[in-house]
Motif scaffolding. Sequence first.
Motif, PDB file in Angstrom:
ATOM      1  N   TYR A 306     -14.101 -10.291  13.638  1.00 21.13           N
ATOM      2  CA  TYR A 306     -14.212  -9.576  12.393  1.00 21.13           C
ATOM      3  C   TYR A 306     -14.611  -8.138  12.604  1.00 21.13           C
ATOM      4  CZ  TYR A 306     -15.489  -7.982   7.924  1.00 21.13           C
ATOM      5  OH  TYR A 306     -15.495  -7.294   6.493  1.00 21.13           O
ATOM      6  N   GLU A 307     -15.605  -7.687  13.396  1.00 18.74           N
ATOM      7  CA  GLU A 307     -15.728  -6.225  13.499  1.00 18.74           C
ATOM      8  C   GLU A 307     -14.675  -5.343  14.019  1.00 18.74           C
ATOM      9  OE1 GLU A 307     -19.505  -4.887  15.133  1.00 18.74           O
ATOM     10  OE2 GLU A 307     -20.646  -6.351  13.829  1.00 18.74           O
ATOM     11  N   ALA A 308     -14.117  -6.132  15.239  1.00 14.32           N
ATOM     12  CA  ALA A 308     -12.937  -5.340  15.871  1.00 14.32           C
ATOM     13  C   ALA A 308     -11.570  -5.274  15.099  1.00 14.32           C
ATOM     14  CB  ALA A 308     -12.448  -6.357  17.025  1.00 14.32           C
ATOM     15  N   ALA A 309     -11.442  -6.260  14.194  1.00  9.26           N
ATOM     16  CA  ALA A 309     -10.215  -6.246  13.196  1.00  9.26           C
ATOM     17  C   ALA A 309     -10.517  -5.070  12.363  1.00  9.26           C
ATOM     18  CB  ALA A 309     -10.256  -7.423  12.579  1.00  9.26           C
ATOM     19  N   VAL A 310     -11.757  -5.152  11.557  1.00 14.16           N
ATOM     20  CA  VAL A 310     -12.135  -3.934  10.503  1.00 14.16           C
ATOM     21  C   VAL A 310     -12.004  -2.660  11.207  1.00 14.16           C
ATOM     22  CG1 VAL A 310     -13.686  -3.138   9.155  1.00 14.16           C
ATOM     23  CG2 VAL A 310     -13.352  -5.590   9.243  1.00 14.16           C
ATOM     24  N   LYS A 311     -12.536  -2.349  12.476  1.00 14.91           N
ATOM     25  CA  LYS A 311     -12.213  -0.998  13.212  1.00 14.91           C
ATOM     26  C   LYS A 311     -11.038  -0.687  13.452  1.00 14.91           C
ATOM     27  CE  LYS A 311     -15.677  -2.233  16.003  1.00 14.91           C
ATOM     28  NZ  LYS A 311     -16.666  -2.016  17.123  1.00 14.91           N
ATOM     29  N   ASN A 312     -10.349  -1.710  13.944  1.00  9.37           N
ATOM     30  CA  ASN A 312      -8.855  -1.427  14.315  1.00  9.37           C
ATOM     31  C   ASN A 312      -8.024  -1.094  12.950  1.00  9.37           C
ATOM     32  OD1 ASN A 312      -6.391  -1.592  15.904  1.00  9.37           O
ATOM     33  ND2 ASN A 312      -5.748  -3.101  14.539  1.00  9.37           N
ATOM     34  N   VAL A 313      -8.196  -1.767  11.787  1.00 12.62           N
ATOM     35  CA  VAL A 313      -7.543  -1.369  10.415  1.00 12.62           C
ATOM     36  C   VAL A 313      -7.946  -0.019  10.066  1.00 12.62           C
ATOM     37  CG1 VAL A 313      -7.516  -1.871   8.073  1.00 12.62           C
ATOM     38  CG2 VAL A 313      -7.239  -3.853  10.027  1.00 12.62           C
ATOM     39  N   LEU A 314      -9.223   0.211  10.200  1.00 14.80           N
ATOM     40  CA  LEU A 314      -9.550   1.607   9.455  1.00 14.80           C
ATOM     41  C   LEU A 314      -9.045   2.765  10.578  1.00 14.80           C
ATOM     42  CD1 LEU A 314     -13.360   0.844   8.777  1.00 14.80           C
ATOM     43  CD2 LEU A 314     -11.845   1.614   7.234  1.00 14.80           C
ATOM     44  N   ARG A 315      -9.325   2.755  11.607  1.00 19.24           N
ATOM     45  CA  ARG A 315      -8.601   3.708  12.516  1.00 19.24           C
ATOM     46  C   ARG A 315      -7.167   3.942  12.147  1.00 19.24           C
ATOM     47  NH1 ARG A 315     -12.315   1.394  17.248  1.00 19.24           N
ATOM     48  NH2 ARG A 315     -14.062   2.629  17.240  1.00 19.24           N
ATOM     49  N   ASN A 316      -6.396   2.684  12.204  1.00 22.81           N
ATOM     50  CA  ASN A 316      -4.936   2.686  12.058  1.00 22.81           C
ATOM     51  C   ASN A 316      -4.878   3.427  10.765  1.00 22.81           C
ATOM     52  OD1 ASN A 316      -2.278   2.117  12.040  1.00 22.81           O
ATOM     53  ND2 ASN A 316      -2.463   0.023  11.993  1.00 22.81           N
ATOM     54  N   MET A 317      -5.509   2.917   9.570  1.00 24.75           N
ATOM     55  CA  MET A 317      -5.281   3.392   8.196  1.00 24.75           C
ATOM     56  C   MET A 317      -5.539   4.899   8.102  1.00 24.75           C
ATOM     57  SD  MET A 317      -7.596   2.527   4.903  1.00 24.75           S
ATOM     58  CE  MET A 317      -7.156   0.669   5.163  1.00 24.75           C
ATOM     59  N   ILE A 318      -6.813   5.582   8.752  1.00 24.05           N
ATOM     60  CA  ILE A 318      -7.050   6.861   8.650  1.00 24.05           C
ATOM     61  C   ILE A 318      -5.746   7.629   9.286  1.00 24.05           C
ATOM     62  CG2 ILE A 318      -8.513   8.589   9.679  1.00 24.05           C
ATOM     63  CD1 ILE A 318     -10.923   6.696   9.251  1.00 24.05           C
ATOM     64  N   GLY A 319      -5.408   7.346  10.491  1.00 22.45           N
ATOM     65  CA  GLY A 319      -4.400   7.861  11.479  1.00 22.45           C
ATOM     66  C   GLY A 319      -2.894   7.959  10.454  1.00 22.45           C
ATOM     67  N   GLN A 320      -2.734   7.031   9.795  1.00 18.55           N
ATOM     68  CA  GLN A 320      -1.490   7.148   9.023  1.00 18.55           C
ATOM     69  C   GLN A 320      -1.768   7.691   7.744  1.00 18.55           C
ATOM     70  OE1 GLN A 320       0.754   3.230   8.436  1.00 18.55           O
ATOM     71  NE2 GLN A 320      -0.403   2.204   9.765  1.00 18.55           N
ATOM     72  N   LEU A 321      -2.573   7.715   7.067  1.00 15.43           N
ATOM     73  CA  LEU A 321      -3.101   8.524   5.826  1.00 15.43           C
ATOM     74  C   LEU A 321      -3.173  10.095   6.184  1.00 15.43           C
ATOM     75  CD1 LEU A 321      -5.446   6.203   3.933  1.00 15.43           C
ATOM     76  CD2 LEU A 321      -3.041   6.712   3.424  1.00 15.43           C
ATOM     77  N   LYS A 322      -3.583  10.487   7.066  1.00 18.40           N
ATOM     78  CA  LYS A 322      -3.558  11.840   7.626  1.00 18.40           C
ATOM     79  C   LYS A 322      -2.432  12.394   7.775  1.00 18.40           C
ATOM     80  CE  LYS A 322      -8.268  12.281   9.877  1.00 18.40           C
ATOM     81  NZ  LYS A 322      -8.731  12.353  11.454  1.00 18.40           N
ATOM     82  N   GLN A 323      -1.457  11.716   8.106  1.00 21.92           N
ATOM     83  CA  GLN A 323      -0.189  11.861   8.308  1.00 21.92           C
ATOM     84  C   GLN A 323       0.885  12.147   7.065  1.00 21.92           C
ATOM     85  OE1 GLN A 323       1.829   9.834  11.510  1.00 21.92           O
ATOM     86  NE2 GLN A 323       0.222  10.186  12.839  1.00 21.92           N
ATOM     87  N   THR A 324       0.371  11.754   5.977  1.00 20.18           N
ATOM     88  CA  THR A 324       1.046  11.632   4.644  1.00 20.18           C
ATOM     89  C   THR A 324       1.090  12.837   3.910  1.00 20.18           C
ATOM     90  OG1 THR A 324      -0.911  10.739   3.559  1.00 20.18           O
ATOM     91  CG2 THR A 324       0.944   9.109   4.522  1.00 20.18           C
TER      92      THR A 324
END
Length: 324
Positions: A306-324
């Motif tokens: 669970y923790e690994a999945a949440v951290k992966n999603v948050l990092r991925n999400m932050i990276g993508q939203l920073k580019q929008t």
Amino acid sequence: MEHRENMVLYNVLNQEVVFEEYFCNLLSIDEFREVFLKFIASKNGVLSNHSIEYRHFDTEVILHNNYGRADLFLNVDNKEFIFEIKNKDYTSLTENQPKGYLEYLKMDIENYNQHLFFLIPSTYSHRQEIFDRWIDFDAVENQIFYWEDLVKEIKNQNLQEKYVEIKMFYDFCEHWFNMRTIKFTGEEMELLKNINVPSLMNKLEDVTRKISLEVGLEEDAEIIGFCYTKKLGEYKIHFGIDYDIWKSKQLPLSILIQNLANNYQEFDLTLEGINLESMEYEESSVSDKQFGYVVMLNEEIGSDSYEAAVKNVLRNMIGQLKQT
């Protein structure tokens, strides 16, 4: 929840323009107007020396030289008073607040600091901005009034029991500004006595804090209760306990994305590799309805992955939203 909150004005006074019009109409009731004027006088005596009647009030008045539009306007004894009305937490101040208003008020230099009042929720998110913008406005704290305090005065004078029009307004405000007494059922009282409940909440808080620290979410984040909120451009990411999401999606911890540019209303969003599910839910003074996207994970909270999945999603999400 009672059906449509069991109130006549449910979903009617949500909009500020309608809210201010109804409020102004109530000032035609002598007792209501007297309570309101005494309420203002409790902080600021500038209206005390005037005999104010209902005919002296108006709404949506365009100020001279296009200095803005007054929500509620009082003209009495050749003096003019602006009442700026906000009934939602998030509604921002416009450019004319203060630029246009200041120019208008300074037309009468001697008394300009007596001409403006703010009527806002106690949880208004731009309250500090009022102080910052009106830094040269003498005793601005004496110009700010809270709807919750006025509603309490209405109840103290028992006006809601004397006039049906005031009763409808009172019922709406009590709901809208979250002023109703929160009652617990017998079953809920038993749950509150269960020592496992605080232990469970502590665990959820620990998981939220641990993940937030490890992905850097706490940097410049607003922390309210068990939730971390981070702004990325026109988006907001919320991670932690959101009780609306918990109830509707059965997710004790959740990731929610909202859009600031359209006041939390519906928007389109696709993020590569992240499973998003749209969600709309009602709020009180924050908005009529809020809209966002909830991240749906396959892993169950408490599992090894669970923790690994949440951290992966948050990092991925932050990276993508920073580019929008």
